[in-house]
Design a protein around this motif. Sequence first.
Motif, mmCIF file in Angstrom:
data_model
loop_
_atom_site.group_PDB
_atom_site.id
_atom_site.type_symbol
_atom_site.label_atom_id
_atom_site.label_comp_id
_atom_site.label_asym_id
_atom_site.label_seq_id
_atom_site.Cartn_x
_atom_site.Cartn_y
_atom_site.Cartn_z
ATOM 1 N N LEU A 81 0.829 -1.208 0.000
ATOM 2 C CA LEU A 81 0.000 0.000 0.000
ATOM 3 C C LEU A 81 0.863 1.257 0.000
ATOM 4 O O LEU A 81 0.362 2.360 0.099
ATOM 5 C CB LEU A 81 -0.916 0.007 1.236
ATOM 6 C CG LEU A 81 -1.985 -1.076 1.286
ATOM 7 C CD1 LEU A 81 -2.704 -1.037 2.624
ATOM 8 C CD2 LEU A 81 -2.995 -0.896 0.171
ATOM 9 N N PHE A 89 0.175 4.218 -2.398
ATOM 10 C CA PHE A 89 -0.898 5.146 -2.022
ATOM 11 C C PHE A 89 -0.386 6.158 -0.997
ATOM 12 O O PHE A 89 -0.753 7.328 -1.042
ATOM 13 C CB PHE A 89 -2.099 4.375 -1.467
ATOM 14 C CG PHE A 89 -2.845 3.624 -2.527
ATOM 15 C CD1 PHE A 89 -3.904 4.218 -3.189
ATOM 16 C CD2 PHE A 89 -2.482 2.343 -2.885
ATOM 17 C CE1 PHE A 89 -4.588 3.549 -4.185
ATOM 18 C CE2 PHE A 89 -3.148 1.661 -3.873
ATOM 19 C CZ PHE A 89 -4.206 2.262 -4.524
ATOM 20 N N ALA A 90 0.448 5.677 -0.083
ATOM 21 C CA ALA A 90 1.019 6.595 0.909
ATOM 22 C C ALA A 90 1.950 7.598 0.229
ATOM 23 O O ALA A 90 2.010 8.777 0.608
ATOM 24 C CB ALA A 90 1.762 5.794 1.975
ATOM 25 N N PHE A 117 0.814 11.177 -1.429
ATOM 26 C CA PHE A 117 0.700 12.402 -0.626
ATOM 27 C C PHE A 117 2.044 13.120 -0.497
ATOM 28 O O PHE A 117 2.087 14.282 -0.152
ATOM 29 C CB PHE A 117 0.134 12.072 0.756
ATOM 30 C CG PHE A 117 -1.200 11.390 0.672
ATOM 31 C CD1 PHE A 117 -2.352 12.121 0.441
ATOM 32 C CD2 PHE A 117 -1.304 10.015 0.792
ATOM 33 C CE1 PHE A 117 -3.572 11.501 0.327
ATOM 34 C CE2 PHE A 117 -2.520 9.386 0.689
ATOM 35 C CZ PHE A 117 -3.658 10.132 0.462
ATOM 36 N N PHE A 161 -5.223 16.130 -1.482
ATOM 37 C CA PHE A 161 -6.535 16.555 -0.972
ATOM 38 C C PHE A 161 -6.842 18.007 -1.343
ATOM 39 O O PHE A 161 -7.984 18.362 -1.556
ATOM 40 C CB PHE A 161 -6.625 16.328 0.535
ATOM 41 C CG PHE A 161 -6.780 14.887 0.860
ATOM 42 C CD1 PHE A 161 -7.947 14.201 0.552
ATOM 43 C CD2 PHE A 161 -5.755 14.182 1.453
ATOM 44 C CE1 PHE A 161 -8.089 12.860 0.814
ATOM 45 C CE2 PHE A 161 -5.889 12.831 1.722
ATOM 46 C CZ PHE A 161 -7.059 12.174 1.407
ATOM 47 N N VAL A 214 -3.912 4.179 4.774
ATOM 48 C CA VAL A 214 -3.800 5.470 4.070
ATOM 49 C C VAL A 214 -4.020 6.617 5.052
ATOM 50 O O VAL A 214 -3.314 7.635 5.006
ATOM 51 C CB VAL A 214 -4.816 5.538 2.904
ATOM 52 C CG1 VAL A 214 -4.769 6.906 2.245
ATOM 53 C CG2 VAL A 214 -4.509 4.468 1.876
ATOM 54 N N SER A 216 -0.860 7.197 7.042
ATOM 55 C CA SER A 216 0.244 7.822 6.305
ATOM 56 C C SER A 216 -0.058 9.270 5.973
ATOM 57 O O SER A 216 0.833 10.102 5.951
ATOM 58 C CB SER A 216 0.518 7.090 4.988
ATOM 59 O OG SER A 216 0.075 5.814 5.046
ATOM 60 N N SER A 217 -1.328 9.562 5.655
ATOM 61 C CA SER A 217 -1.647 10.904 5.162
ATOM 62 C C SER A 217 -2.239 11.811 6.232
ATOM 63 O O SER A 217 -2.238 13.022 6.057
ATOM 64 C CB SER A 217 -2.639 10.798 4.015
ATOM 65 O OG SER A 217 -3.867 10.301 4.495
ATOM 66 N N SER A 269 -5.291 11.921 6.724
ATOM 67 C CA SER A 269 -6.522 12.415 6.097
ATOM 68 C C SER A 269 -7.759 12.057 6.919
ATOM 69 O O SER A 269 -7.910 10.924 7.372
ATOM 70 C CB SER A 269 -6.633 11.799 4.701
ATOM 71 O OG SER A 269 -7.967 11.690 4.331
#
Lengths: 301, 240
Positions: free
Chosen positions: A80, A83-84, A87, A93, B114, B117-118, B120
């Motif tokens: 994964l 996906f990290a 950013f 975002f 996710v 890590s973010s 969010s």
Amino acid sequence: MKVLPQPATMRTEDVLVALEKSGRRKSRKRSPGGIVVDVVLVAFGIMMVSPLVWLIVQSLTQPEFAFASPPSWVPVPFTLQNFADVFEYMPFFQQFGNSLLLAVISTAGALLFSVFAAYAFARIDFRGSRILMVIMLSALMVPAQLVIIPIFIMMRQVGLVDTLASLWLPALINVFQIFFLTQYFKTIPRELDEAARIDGAGHFWILFRMLIPLSGPAIAALAILGFEASWNGYFGPLIFLSSPENMTLPLGLVTLQNGFGAAPAVVVFAAITMVVLPLLVVFLAFQRQIVESVASTGLKG
Amino acid sequence: MTSMHADSAPGDPVLRRLPAATWRSSPALVVAGAFPLLVYVLVGWVFGPGAPTVWVLVGLVSAPVVLWAMDRLQGELFDLDGVRPGLMRRLVVAEVFIAAPLLLAAWSTFASTVATSSGSVIFQVLAVAGTALTMVSVLVAVVAVPIGTVRADVTVRTITIASFLAAARRPLGPIAATATAVAIGWLGLTWFTGLLVFVVPVLVVFAVGCAWPTATAFGVALPHLAPTRSSTARARHGEA
């Protein structure tokens, strides 16, 4: 006196049967030809969806194992991290919010202005309306690539370059939407307006309480297509936007691949997956309504 | 005065017969307990043990064996001749209701990774929603699989709706069955690994034990109970 309990038996009418009857749909007989057509359609469906599946699988694989030949359809070894990493390479975002804001303002604003303009063209007899309509329609003949130059100069003069306003402001006037809604309003009998007028209704009442509810499928179809066009728009953002924090997602994805410190392909795939999946989920959730509204108005994207 | 017959004893007929039925179907249950571990070792070796897809694959591959064990257990409890759905239908029920919670769990794992890590908020919300949905789907599956594998006259959709409503009205049984299996699994992971063999058998037995009382309270009809061994022997003795 104690009554012996009845032996447990399978009742013919239980809650499952009742639920089944209430939710049963008409089953259709399947002919051999229909089955063959279904098989062919499923095969084509698999062919069409395979690039998307491949993209998602690659985004879940480590960079050195991507682009294997023959293509791998299982994410081995699974990770994964891509996906990290998205950013780290782009303000995802922020750009997602920009795309959403732009799409919502463009779609809602354009529809509002189009509805007003279409009502004027369809229902109010004013001098020069036909000529005005012809002039407006002639704007459709000019390619967007030519129009964008004067728009850019104007936006620079008012200091809106590299802002989202430079994109949604010109989008407020959508000639195609005005023309389409004008034609749609014309199909609604004028007798309804006249009846409403006799009851004391004004223009706004007739428009918002009568014509817009009667034009629901057309407006929904225009909204869907407008949102999609704005969400996927690339040319406009490419000309007007330059700062990463002001960019929309399509532009952000391209700069992710080509920009300074370009990301590995699997990270780009992960970013694309994150862009596509929400829309895919929304489409799958409202698939029936979207297809119905677009089909009922005869529009296509 | 009433004669005391096994079927007329107080309490739920399924729960009353469950210990004996469990004992008689124990070989199948043992196989169902060991098989997923074997699959986990193999799939984990290929994909890496941490991947969320591992659990989904383990569930999909193990579902037929779990179904077989549950069929044996329910076959000891009920007289299912002519009532039980075909093998494909039973397999679909098992695969769907086993895969759904595992897929949701994989999704929430992905979303939480996710989110970590973010930082969010959206993915944090998605992870929480995924976890909640996973728990709901587990409770529904615990009720739906035992019912769906013996009722051929209704669709999977109907089974799902009825199981959801039944579990919502009386959630204690499904929660207890799930919690017991989870507790054994946790003990297996932290204390004695051998306990992991008992996770699936316990879940199967407890699922059958809780599904029918939960479902019958909601209005689902209980299948014909199988004649007990003692009553069969008595009848044979009488004939002789």
